[in-house]
Design an enzyme around this catalytic site. Sequence first.
Site, PDB file in Angstrom:
ATOM      1  N   LYS A  22       1.013  -1.636  -0.005  1.00 52.11           N
ATOM      2  CA  LYS A  22       0.317   0.422   0.192  1.00 52.11           C
ATOM      3  C   LYS A  22       1.149   1.843  -0.227  1.00 52.11           C
ATOM      4  O   LYS A  22       0.708   1.987  -0.705  1.00 52.11           O
ATOM      5  CB  LYS A  22      -1.076   0.076   1.060  1.00 52.11           C
ATOM      6  N   ASN A  23       1.813   1.592   0.936  1.00 48.53           N
ATOM      7  CA  ASN A  23       2.613   2.281   1.439  1.00 48.53           C
ATOM      8  C   ASN A  23       3.763   2.796  -0.255  1.00 48.53           C
ATOM      9  O   ASN A  23       4.325   3.590  -0.072  1.00 48.53           O
ATOM     10  CB  ASN A  23       3.233   2.255   2.498  1.00 48.53           C
ATOM     11  N   CYS A 121      -4.599  13.076  12.734  1.00 49.95           N
ATOM     12  CA  CYS A 121      -5.490  11.360  12.802  1.00 49.95           C
ATOM     13  C   CYS A 121      -4.978  10.598  13.911  1.00 49.95           C
ATOM     14  O   CYS A 121      -4.641  11.722  14.732  1.00 49.95           O
ATOM     15  CB  CYS A 121      -4.796  10.875  11.619  1.00 49.95           C
ATOM     16  N   ARG A 126       0.591  14.574  12.682  1.00 55.66           N
ATOM     17  CA  ARG A 126       0.943  14.454  10.941  1.00 55.66           C
ATOM     18  C   ARG A 126       1.043  15.607  10.243  1.00 55.66           C
ATOM     19  O   ARG A 126       0.565  16.165   9.575  1.00 55.66           O
ATOM     20  CB  ARG A 126       0.220  13.548  10.086  1.00 55.66           C
ATOM     21  N   PRO A 127       2.483  16.875  11.107  1.00 61.08           N
ATOM     22  CA  PRO A 127       2.685  17.477  10.310  1.00 61.08           C
ATOM     23  C   PRO A 127       2.716  17.615   9.006  1.00 61.08           C
ATOM     24  O   PRO A 127       3.584  16.742   8.259  1.00 61.08           O
ATOM     25  CB  PRO A 127       3.592  18.652  10.818  1.00 61.08           C
ATOM     26  N   ASP A 129       4.944  20.026   7.382  1.00 57.14           N
ATOM     27  CA  ASP A 129       5.718  21.519   7.225  1.00 57.14           C
ATOM     28  C   ASP A 129       6.970  20.970   6.749  1.00 57.14           C
ATOM     29  O   ASP A 129       7.402  21.413   5.927  1.00 57.14           O
ATOM     30  CB  ASP A 129       6.273  21.460   8.241  1.00 57.14           C
ATOM     31  N   LEU A 130       7.571  19.671   6.507  1.00 62.79           N
ATOM     32  CA  LEU A 130       8.913  19.160   6.000  1.00 62.79           C
ATOM     33  C   LEU A 130       8.425  19.100   4.371  1.00 62.79           C
ATOM     34  O   LEU A 130       9.653  19.620   3.768  1.00 62.79           O
ATOM     35  CB  LEU A 130       9.094  18.107   6.381  1.00 62.79           C
ATOM     36  N   ASP A 312       4.556   0.828  12.111  1.00 63.25           N
ATOM     37  CA  ASP A 312       3.581   0.392  11.392  1.00 63.25           C
ATOM     38  C   ASP A 312       3.765  -1.341  11.860  1.00 63.25           C
ATOM     39  O   ASP A 312       2.220  -2.708  12.066  1.00 63.25           O
ATOM     40  CB  ASP A 312       3.870   0.372   9.648  1.00 63.25           C
ATOM     41  N   ILE A 334       8.507   7.552  16.685  1.00 57.88           N
ATOM     42  CA  ILE A 334       7.901   7.927  15.767  1.00 57.88           C
ATOM     43  C   ILE A 334       6.923   8.631  15.317  1.00 57.88           C
ATOM     44  O   ILE A 334       6.708  10.510  15.600  1.00 57.88           O
ATOM     45  CB  ILE A 334       8.044   6.616  14.301  1.00 57.88           C
ATOM     46  N   ARG A 404      -8.655  -0.927   4.675  1.00 57.72           N
ATOM     47  CA  ARG A 404      -7.570   0.791   4.204  1.00 57.72           C
ATOM     48  C   ARG A 404      -6.759  -0.105   3.679  1.00 57.72           C
ATOM     49  O   ARG A 404      -5.306   0.329   3.116  1.00 57.72           O
ATOM     50  CB  ARG A 404      -7.036   1.470   4.738  1.00 57.72           C
TER      51      ARG A 404
END
Length: 436
Positions: A22-23, A121, A126-127, A129-130, A312, A334, A404
């Site tokens: 998925k990722n 979430c 979960r920003p 900005d990077l 994960d 993380i 998902r």
Amino acid sequence: MDKLVIRGGTPLKGQIPISGAKNAALPLMAATLLTDQPVTLTNMPKLADIHSMAALLDQHGVKRKTQDEASGGQTVDFHAKTIESTTAPYDLVRKMRASVLVLGPLLAREGQATVSLPGGCAIGNRPVDLHLKGLAELGAEVALEGGYVKAQVPSGRLHGGRVVFPVVSVGATENLLMAACLADGESILVNAAREPEITDLAECLIAMGAEIEGHGTDTIRIQGKDKLGGAVHKVVPDRIETGTYVMAAAITGGDVELTNTRSGLLESVFEILREAGVTIEEGERSIRVSAKRGGLKGVDVMTEPFPGFPTDLQAQFMTLMSVANGASMITETIFENRFMHVPELARMGANINVHHSSALVRGVDRLIGAPVMATDLRASVSLVLAAMAADGETEVNRIYHLDRGYENLVEKLSACGANIRRVTTNADAPAEEETV
Ligand code: EPZ
């Protein structure tokens, strides 16, 4: 709203085919925006998140053709001949955070993009900005207005640059890698993420004509091109699905062969699992895993960016340790809120104490079946693992989270003897929660 009803105690025995990751599929789909030529992705998993990303690409003007593969995956042709809209609307982005990955490709291809901020979430705020700082380094002007990122490239084309990530970020690395492929000049990404999904994305971009070196290491060099072409690319096997089913076999005292996977994707995880007493034999494209019920030993783990132990798989590993002999200290480095499976596991008799970002798990002899609730994708599957090891019956509610990220979970586990069934209830579906 559906739920899973699981009766525990049966060791898993047999074969489980692993789906495409998925990722990896999500950034690969975003990458199809970079070219006006057709891009074909094979070994695509059939998942809710993939459908969400496809809906987003549809409204950008990407034409799509899908056909089923004999192995259970899908082959999907994407063709972004022209970009009809450079806006990624909130109602689509909030359903699937990885939608933010269209930002880099749209800026690189069209010189502008309006992408909804994904918002926080369940597992953290979960920003992005990077992502934004990195794109600004390549010449984008970025403003935040009304919950949207409004970005444009005044010069008309991104230019190369040196982007140093203070924090390792998978998504930011992917967004910048894609944007840099069409920038004018050389870009260097420092402290880049090294996940296999990024290597897979880079290999697809190279097949499309990009010039990339160092992918899979923490420094990636990209020589920007004027245009990219089409390609055919097979999605890398899902290492998180693989690790999840390895732990499912282990916690049930089973003996399972995982097929359609690849060696070398989970070295740190297998190191830890072998120390805990799990037998793992790795072939080129298959993995044989077995364990003795009650034969596991507590082992400490700290989640880290690849090649460290993946966040994960933290919830799944915690479930495994909840029935090990001895204690295990599990530290999540993380995300700031990724222990939501703990109270649900406690309802099943697990003995876990959380102190800030660490959880002390004291193994118990047996978990007991109970009604539990899924809260996010990986926490959900950790409850399925617990239920398969528990005495009695467990109901796992809110399993839309599972859909998902786990293709055909019930079928794959039932084929190995699990007593698991999906029940549709008429309880009103909750307001759809945001996804991780
Ligand atoms: C990807 O999310 C994965 N999602 C996640 O998988 C995975 O948990 C995560 O990487 C870490 O491996 C997809 O690939 C679609 P990050 P991503 O940017 O890219 C902070 C699953 O279960 N950060 O590597 O969003 C962030 O808050 C999902 O499949 C910033 O501070 O993760 C986090 O603490 C869950 N600013 C850390 O970096 C930013 O701009 C790592 O996040 C971006 C991130």
